[in-house]
Write an enzyme that holds these catalytic residues in place. Structure first.
Site, mmCIF file in Angstrom:
data_model
loop_
_atom_site.group_PDB
_atom_site.id
_atom_site.type_symbol
_atom_site.label_atom_id
_atom_site.label_comp_id
_atom_site.label_asym_id
_atom_site.label_seq_id
_atom_site.Cartn_x
_atom_site.Cartn_y
_atom_site.Cartn_z
ATOM 1 N N GLU A 284 7.709 -0.506 3.374
ATOM 2 C CA GLU A 284 7.351 -1.997 3.138
ATOM 3 C C GLU A 284 6.841 -2.128 1.496
ATOM 4 O OE1 GLU A 284 8.394 -4.461 4.408
ATOM 5 O OE2 GLU A 284 6.640 -5.206 5.701
ATOM 6 N N THR B 31 8.752 -11.309 -2.031
ATOM 7 C CA THR B 31 7.217 -11.341 -1.626
ATOM 8 C C THR B 31 6.314 -11.097 -2.677
ATOM 9 O OG1 THR B 31 8.032 -10.239 0.640
ATOM 10 C CG2 THR B 31 5.792 -9.993 -0.297
#
Length: 307
Positions: free
Chosen positions: A129, A182
């Protein structure tokens, strides 16, 4: 033991308004597929990617980095090849990168004979991630691996609690075909919050968790409120307020930004209300001229699985 498996890696909704970086839930029917095979040559190789333009280089790919994290903790004299078939668009806000990271560590763990628990796999998946977002966080990978709702109580050491979903909870997700990275959505956030806002957010997070455990749908709805992150991010999503208000006016328990956006989610009690809410959200978004998808899903209590 098989040397090759095919797995389903589900989409997820992170944050759930009041639980920024600590809450998430797992969706049914929406997700990627991966094929992982054990091979004689050591290391990790990504041999095929469909559905997205992503790097095949192991160290630049979310799945590759997560796979290396788990493989490097073992004394294996073999390696793994990974095929990734993307069904979740990158930057969609429903856990595209986490599905890849979670799928890689889940599949390799299976082919190794399950030396690690599902909770331990979350830590490995977080390494992947970090490639996508710049930081290790578990609000997507935890529900993707464990299923249900998850709470990340802490990161040092990692402490994740799975919460089974009340049976009547349905999620509606409107996914606009635009990308919100993000890293960009984090850049708009203030590094400090007021004490008043923090207290309100703590109360809502506690209320949401209490509502899930007691199956108190009204409490869940009252708690799905974000006074810190949503106000800073909602301008990145066209028609956000219009879509959210439509969902609430048509019976949704709560609505907000899914992950970093641009997807907008609503939680509902029962499938009938979920269908009504989905229709209202669709109508509220059509005038943007932006293509979008609508998903209606129960909460997936199983998480990543072999298919």
């Amino acid at each position: 033991m098989s040397n090759e498996i095919k797995i389903f890696c589900p989409a997820t909704i992170a944050n759930l308004n009041c639980g920024f970086d600590v809450m998430g839930l797992c969706l049914e029917g929406i997700g990627d597929e991966m094929i992982i095979r054990k091979v004689a040559e050591k290391g990790i190789r990504i041999t095929k990617i469909t559905g997205a333009d992503l790097p095949l280089e192991t160290e630049k790919n979310v799945a590759g980095v997560a796979a290396l994290a788990i493989l490097n903790t073992t004394q294996s004299d073999f390696g793994f090849e990974i095929e990734i078939h993307k069904k979740i668009k990158a930057g969609s806000g429903i856990g595209s990168s986490s599905a890849s990271a979670a799928g890689a560590v889940f599949g390799i763990n299976e082919l190794l004979g399950k030396p690690f628990t599902k909770h331990e796999l979350v830590d490995f998946a977080m390494k992947g991630e970090a490639v996508a977002s710049g930081s290790e966080h578990a609000d997507n990978v935890a529900p993707c691996i464990l299923g249900g709702f998850t709470l990340v109580r802490g990161y040092n050491p990692l402490d994740v609690i799975k919460i089974e979903s009340p049976s009547e909870i349905y999620a509606v997700v409107l996914h606009p075909h635009i990308e919100v990275k993000t890293s960009d959505s984090r850049a708009v956030l203030s590094p400090t919050v007021s004490l008043k806002s923090a207290i309100t957010q703590w109360g809502n997070l506690g209320g949401l968790i209490a509502g899930l455990y007691t199956k108190d749908y009204e409490l869940i709805g009252r708690s799905l409120n974000d006074v810190i992150v949503e106000p800073a991010r909602k301008h990145l999503i066209p028609n956000f307020d219009k879509v959210k208000n439509a969902a609430l006016q048509n019976g949704a328990l709560g609505s907000g930004i899914s992950g970093a956006g641009p997807s907008i989610f609503a939680l509902c009690k029962g499938e009938t209300i979920a269908n009504t809410v989905a229709k209202s959200m669709r109508n509220a978004y059509t005038d943007t001229g932006i293509a979008f998808d609508i998903h209606i899903s129960k909460v997936n209590d199983e998480g990543t699985k072999i298919i």
